[in-house]
Scaffold this motif. Sequence first.
Motif, PDB file in Angstrom:
ATOM      1  N   LEU A 233     -21.644  12.268   7.842  1.00 46.18           N
ATOM      2  CA  LEU A 233     -20.832  11.847   9.122  1.00 46.18           C
ATOM      3  C   LEU A 233     -20.049  10.738   8.782  1.00 46.18           C
ATOM      4  O   LEU A 233     -18.787  10.470   8.747  1.00 46.18           O
ATOM      5  N   GLN A 234     -20.809   9.709   7.896  1.00 44.11           N
ATOM      6  CA  GLN A 234     -20.078   8.431   7.894  1.00 44.11           C
ATOM      7  C   GLN A 234     -19.371   8.756   6.202  1.00 44.11           C
ATOM      8  O   GLN A 234     -18.588   7.464   6.094  1.00 44.11           O
ATOM      9  N   GLU A 235     -19.136   9.716   5.925  1.00 46.64           N
ATOM     10  CA  GLU A 235     -18.284   9.883   4.669  1.00 46.64           C
ATOM     11  C   GLU A 235     -16.940   9.997   4.886  1.00 46.64           C
ATOM     12  O   GLU A 235     -16.055   9.862   4.322  1.00 46.64           O
ATOM     13  N   LEU A 236     -16.631  10.153   6.430  1.00 48.53           N
ATOM     14  CA  LEU A 236     -15.245  10.221   6.922  1.00 48.53           C
ATOM     15  C   LEU A 236     -14.760   8.987   7.053  1.00 48.53           C
ATOM     16  O   LEU A 236     -15.314   8.072   7.233  1.00 48.53           O
ATOM     17  N   THR A 237     -13.408   9.136   6.765  1.00 51.62           N
ATOM     18  CA  THR A 237     -12.594   7.704   6.672  1.00 51.62           C
ATOM     19  C   THR A 237     -12.558   7.094   8.032  1.00 51.62           C
ATOM     20  O   THR A 237     -12.193   7.768   8.970  1.00 51.62           O
ATOM     21  N   GLY A 238     -13.032   5.993   8.116  1.00 52.57           N
ATOM     22  CA  GLY A 238     -13.053   5.164   9.399  1.00 52.57           C
ATOM     23  C   GLY A 238     -14.278   5.369  10.415  1.00 52.57           C
ATOM     24  O   GLY A 238     -14.331   4.856  11.436  1.00 52.57           O
ATOM     25  N   MET A 305      -4.658   4.728  10.090  1.00 49.12           N
ATOM     26  CA  MET A 305      -3.097   4.285  10.191  1.00 49.12           C
ATOM     27  C   MET A 305      -2.857   3.404   9.375  1.00 49.12           C
ATOM     28  O   MET A 305      -1.929   2.990   8.698  1.00 49.12           O
ATOM     29  N   ASN A 306      -3.886   2.635   8.946  1.00 49.90           N
ATOM     30  CA  ASN A 306      -3.819   1.503   8.069  1.00 49.90           C
ATOM     31  C   ASN A 306      -3.915   1.735   6.506  1.00 49.90           C
ATOM     32  O   ASN A 306      -3.365   1.088   5.799  1.00 49.90           O
ATOM     33  N   ILE A 307      -5.311   2.579   6.291  1.00 50.77           N
ATOM     34  CA  ILE A 307      -5.478   2.667   4.878  1.00 50.77           C
ATOM     35  C   ILE A 307      -5.318   4.325   4.500  1.00 50.77           C
ATOM     36  O   ILE A 307      -5.501   4.350   3.212  1.00 50.77           O
ATOM     37  N   PRO A 309      -3.433   7.360   3.451  1.00 53.45           N
ATOM     38  CA  PRO A 309      -2.183   7.994   3.089  1.00 53.45           C
ATOM     39  C   PRO A 309      -1.728   8.985   3.619  1.00 53.45           C
ATOM     40  O   PRO A 309      -0.454   9.112   4.081  1.00 53.45           O
ATOM     41  N   ARG A 310      -2.657  10.237   3.850  1.00 51.04           N
ATOM     42  CA  ARG A 310      -2.252  11.326   4.776  1.00 51.04           C
ATOM     43  C   ARG A 310      -1.780  10.950   6.222  1.00 51.04           C
ATOM     44  O   ARG A 310      -0.799  11.340   6.807  1.00 51.04           O
ATOM     45  N   THR A 311      -2.476   9.921   6.863  1.00 52.22           N
ATOM     46  CA  THR A 311      -2.138   9.364   8.120  1.00 52.22           C
ATOM     47  C   THR A 311      -0.951   8.805   8.096  1.00 52.22           C
ATOM     48  O   THR A 311       0.087   8.818   9.109  1.00 52.22           O
ATOM     49  N   LYS A 312      -0.609   7.757   7.154  1.00 53.22           N
ATOM     50  CA  LYS A 312       0.610   7.188   7.087  1.00 53.22           C
ATOM     51  C   LYS A 312       1.780   8.263   6.764  1.00 53.22           C
ATOM     52  O   LYS A 312       2.893   7.768   7.702  1.00 53.22           O
ATOM     53  N   GLU A 313       1.636   9.139   6.205  1.00 55.65           N
ATOM     54  CA  GLU A 313       2.825  10.127   5.967  1.00 55.65           C
ATOM     55  C   GLU A 313       2.970  10.922   7.173  1.00 55.65           C
ATOM     56  O   GLU A 313       4.134  11.054   7.660  1.00 55.65           O
ATOM     57  N   TYR A 314       1.934  11.216   8.086  1.00 53.35           N
ATOM     58  CA  TYR A 314       1.924  11.933   9.165  1.00 53.35           C
ATOM     59  C   TYR A 314       2.738  10.968  10.373  1.00 53.35           C
ATOM     60  O   TYR A 314       3.674  11.446  10.990  1.00 53.35           O
TER      61      TYR A 314
END
Length: 422
Positions: A233-238, A305-307, A309-314
């Motif tokens: 579970l902790q392997e997910l970003t954030g 949203m800070n780190i 790339p996929r989220t930044k693009e979205y």
Amino acid sequence: MSDPEVQEQRVVVGVDTHADIHHVAVVTEYGKPIADQAFLTTAAGYREALRFITGFGEVLQIGMEGTGTYGAALTKVLQGEGMIVIEVDRPDRQHRRLKGKTDPLDAYRAAQSVIAGRSTAVPKAKDGPVECLRVLRAVRVPAMKSRSAAINQIKGLLISAPEVLRSEYQGMPTATMIGVMARSRPSGHQADPSYVTARVLKALAVRYQHLSEEIDEATAQLKDILESYAPMLQELTGVGTDVASQLLVTLGDNQDRVRNEAQFAALAGVAPVPASSGKTSRHRLSRGGDRQANCALHHIVLVRMNIDPRTKEYVAQRTEEGKSKREIMRCLKRYVAREVYRQITNPVPAPAIADLRPLRHELGVTLQEAAGSLGEWPSTLSRLERGRTRNDHLLLRYRGWLHDHNTGAEALTDSAVDALQV
């Protein structure tokens, strides 16, 4: 009523729980009241309640308020007998004002709520590692708040403290300042403001240190449980220790009580709520669900949203479409809830990264060169190589680029060998 009639009858039970007394009401499967009685919250009282419940026929379901608090012990007793216990929410204030409130009324309402299908939630089991996480968080979270309050008090006192004290601690980092304060030995008179302030600062610094030790100990225990129970579970970003433990506590030990990702989203308070009217078609934020789980998902979204790339693009794409930041974060929370639920129920390990850095060193490629070719920052690739961030798409691009570079280098070497042979 004769015994055969009692055995053929099917009943539903409602329980209104309190600290000292539980009130139990029995109704038929069609909602007709049969009987109600109060029982003490003791082992003997639970046995009497069980005999009372089973004395009117086949028990279909039991609706109970406070299955995780006052009714936790009775819930375990009833579930141990193979009975189905349903968690019932407290009636809304408007209904209570119109119909009145007593313990028997609340017990009957709990049973009728189950019959009507308004209450369907399965209580948390509280018999496994997730319950251990909940107990540890019950210690850690207040300790963190108290530690924050202690350092705020210290800084507040220093603002108005005598110049001698202010100049002594001015410019020190927090950790250094706390250590110096805790080791200090104030001396003076009780009527001297400098002496009293120094004593209070020392006491607050010692409190801060004790709370830090308590937090560190609880955090270490949380990490041990997470590594053995949900390591992926902790392997997910954030997702860190605090976020992972809170999401697991929200889900409970019996994860099957939440049957799909939509239910988990509603449980975490991130399910979109329709708010359309006329020509306007939109959704709004949900104000229900577990607000602590909602806070954990909010933290994940902020980090990504800070780190990420996929989220930044979205975010950039939805901003161009005219969405506000609040609406974008609402959508992101829903997507994150889906990803978290799938990772908990069907964990997928992160791709291996151990070969990236050795392969790059073997090829004699610098981070700057690789980052320039991929259009990324060198620090991003460095975090990826060290496992400090997870980005599966970038990982595949990076590994493919390294292998292509390796293939090109081998081809150049073969050409040079052939030229020498000629």
